[in-house]
Design a protein around this motif. Structure first.
Motif, PDB file in Angstrom:
ATOM      1  N   GLY A   1       0.790  -1.224   0.000  1.00 28.20           N
ATOM      2  CA  GLY A   1       0.000   0.000   0.000  1.00 28.20           C
ATOM      3  C   GLY A   1       0.819   1.269   0.000  1.00 28.20           C
ATOM      4  O   GLY A   1       0.283   2.359   0.205  1.00 28.20           O
ATOM      5  N   GLU A   2       2.125   1.133  -0.238  1.00 30.52           N
ATOM      6  CA  GLU A   2       3.015   2.300  -0.189  1.00 30.52           C
ATOM      7  C   GLU A   2       3.674   2.597  -1.539  1.00 30.52           C
ATOM      8  O   GLU A   2       3.708   3.743  -1.972  1.00 30.52           O
ATOM      9  CB  GLU A   2       4.085   2.086   0.881  1.00 30.52           C
ATOM     10  CG  GLU A   2       3.505   1.961   2.291  1.00 30.52           C
ATOM     11  CD  GLU A   2       4.560   1.631   3.330  1.00 30.52           C
ATOM     12  OE1 GLU A   2       5.753   1.560   2.966  1.00 30.52           O
ATOM     13  OE2 GLU A   2       4.205   1.445   4.510  1.00 30.52           O
ATOM     14  N   VAL A   3       4.211   1.577  -2.189  1.00 31.76           N
ATOM     15  CA  VAL A   3       4.849   1.756  -3.489  1.00 31.76           C
ATOM     16  C   VAL A   3       4.417   0.627  -4.416  1.00 31.76           C
ATOM     17  O   VAL A   3       4.064  -0.465  -3.948  1.00 31.76           O
ATOM     18  CB  VAL A   3       6.395   1.758  -3.372  1.00 31.76           C
ATOM     19  CG1 VAL A   3       6.871   2.948  -2.571  1.00 31.76           C
ATOM     20  CG2 VAL A   3       6.901   0.456  -2.758  1.00 31.76           C
ATOM     21  N   PRO A   4       4.428   0.868  -5.740  1.00 29.97           N
ATOM     22  CA  PRO A   4       4.040  -0.186  -6.690  1.00 29.97           C
ATOM     23  C   PRO A   4       4.949  -1.408  -6.579  1.00 29.97           C
ATOM     24  O   PRO A   4       6.126  -1.292  -6.230  1.00 29.97           O
ATOM     25  CB  PRO A   4       4.201   0.502  -8.055  1.00 29.97           C
ATOM     26  CG  PRO A   4       4.052   1.959  -7.761  1.00 29.97           C
ATOM     27  CD  PRO A   4       4.684   2.160  -6.425  1.00 29.97           C
ATOM     28  N   ASP A   5       4.380  -2.565  -6.871  1.00 31.47           N
ATOM     29  CA  ASP A   5       5.156  -3.803  -6.845  1.00 31.47           C
ATOM     30  C   ASP A   5       6.266  -3.730  -7.890  1.00 31.47           C
ATOM     31  O   ASP A   5       6.132  -3.093  -8.937  1.00 31.47           O
ATOM     32  CB  ASP A   5       4.234  -4.988  -7.152  1.00 31.47           C
ATOM     33  CG  ASP A   5       4.949  -6.318  -7.007  1.00 31.47           C
ATOM     34  OD1 ASP A   5       5.261  -6.704  -5.877  1.00 31.47           O
ATOM     35  OD2 ASP A   5       5.200  -6.966  -8.044  1.00 31.47           O
ATOM     36  N   ALA A   6       7.378  -4.409  -7.600  1.00 32.93           N
ATOM     37  CA  ALA A   6       8.541  -4.380  -8.488  1.00 32.93           C
ATOM     38  C   ALA A   6       8.227  -4.953  -9.865  1.00 32.93           C
ATOM     39  O   ALA A   6       8.921  -4.661 -10.848  1.00 32.93           O
ATOM     40  CB  ALA A   6       9.697  -5.143  -7.848  1.00 32.93           C
TER      41      ALA A   6
END
Length: 270
Positions: free
Chosen positions: A99-104
């Motif tokens: 919920g913080e940064v897009p998945d790699a």
């Protein structure tokens, strides 16, 4: 076949293998498709396997045990919406496991962080909602089949956040309620019930009974199975068998490389 049978019968097994349960590796291989989940679409409990509906429970409540949970609330955004009834479910346009940064795995994220993403703005979705939806993935087993199939239960924001209202508790409030008695959520049979006053499918939770020591040990093992770990890490689309996102830049590079290879081949032949 006769030789194979004699290999495992007649007292030929080593002593350490006698009366030993199958390990999770073997169970995962013989169980076939383990991508099972419970959907609450339409205010009905729907059991799906590989994206296909296999059973329906139209009762307003169902008893289950949480065996594992994703460590954080995730987010998923579908540009054209997610259609679970599609022949080939589409993967999310963008998603975040924390919920913080897009998945790699997202090669073309909409923003470098979720908080400032335009799809996180109120009104970007339907009915003045956010287009990028919160979700909490749980791995659960049914009370009447604790040693059986592990299901993914992906909860929407309305079933996660909120207060305890007259005994109706969303997930976070329910977990806090149990923690107040020093009871882990994996040690109780939990009733999940549809809130009939909600406009969209929403679940509330309450404890039904503590597990016996034998049941608790069984549930702990279930929480470490490949199916449980998959349930808390896969997006709903991937759980249903959707393919991985394809990166357009990678596709273009591959096509260009193939074209150059073909040109060299044709030049050599000529």
């Amino acid at each position: 076949m006769t030789n194979e049978v004699s290999l495992f019968q007649g007292g030929n097994l080593p002593s350490y293998l006698k009366n030993r349960e199958l390990d999770e590796v073997t169970k995962s291989l013989i169980s076939g498709n383990t991508s099972k989940r419970i959907s609450i679409k339409g205010g009905v409990f729907r059991m799906l396997s590989g994206g296909k509906e296999i059973a329906i429970n139209e009762d307003r409540a169902m008893n289950m045990v949480v065996v594992n949970a994703a460590p954080k609330v995730s987010r998923s955004y579908y540009k054209d919406g997610y259609d679970p009834d599609a022949e080939k479910p589409a993967p999310p346009t963008c998603w975040s496991p924390d919920g913080e940064v897009p998945d790699a795995s997202i090669k073309e994220p909409l923003h470098k962080n979720c908080a400032d993403c335009p799809m996180n703005v109120k009104g970007s979705g339907q009915n003045d909602s956010r287009a990028c939806r919160y979700q909490r993935r749980l791995a659960v087993v049914l009370e009447n089949d604790l040693g059986g199939d592990v299901f993914q239960l992906a909860l929407p924001a309305t079933s996660i956040f909120g207060k305890n209202e007259n005994g109706k508790m969303p997930l976070n409030a329910y977990a806090q309620h149990l923690a107040g008695f020093n009871v882990p959520i994996t040690a109780v049979v939990t009733e999940m019930r549809f809130d009939t006053s909600a406009e969209t499918p929403k679940l509330t939770f309450k404890p039904i009974r503590p597990l016996s020591e034998q049941e608790f040990d069984q549930v702990q093992k279930q929480g470490q199975t490949p199916a449980a770990k998959q349930a808390i890490t896969f997006t709903v689309a991937k759980q249903d068998g959707a393919p991985q996102l394809e990166n357009k830049a990678d596709e273009a590079a591959a096509e260009k490389k193939a074209e150059k290879k073909q040109e060299k081949k044709e030049a050599f032949v000529s």
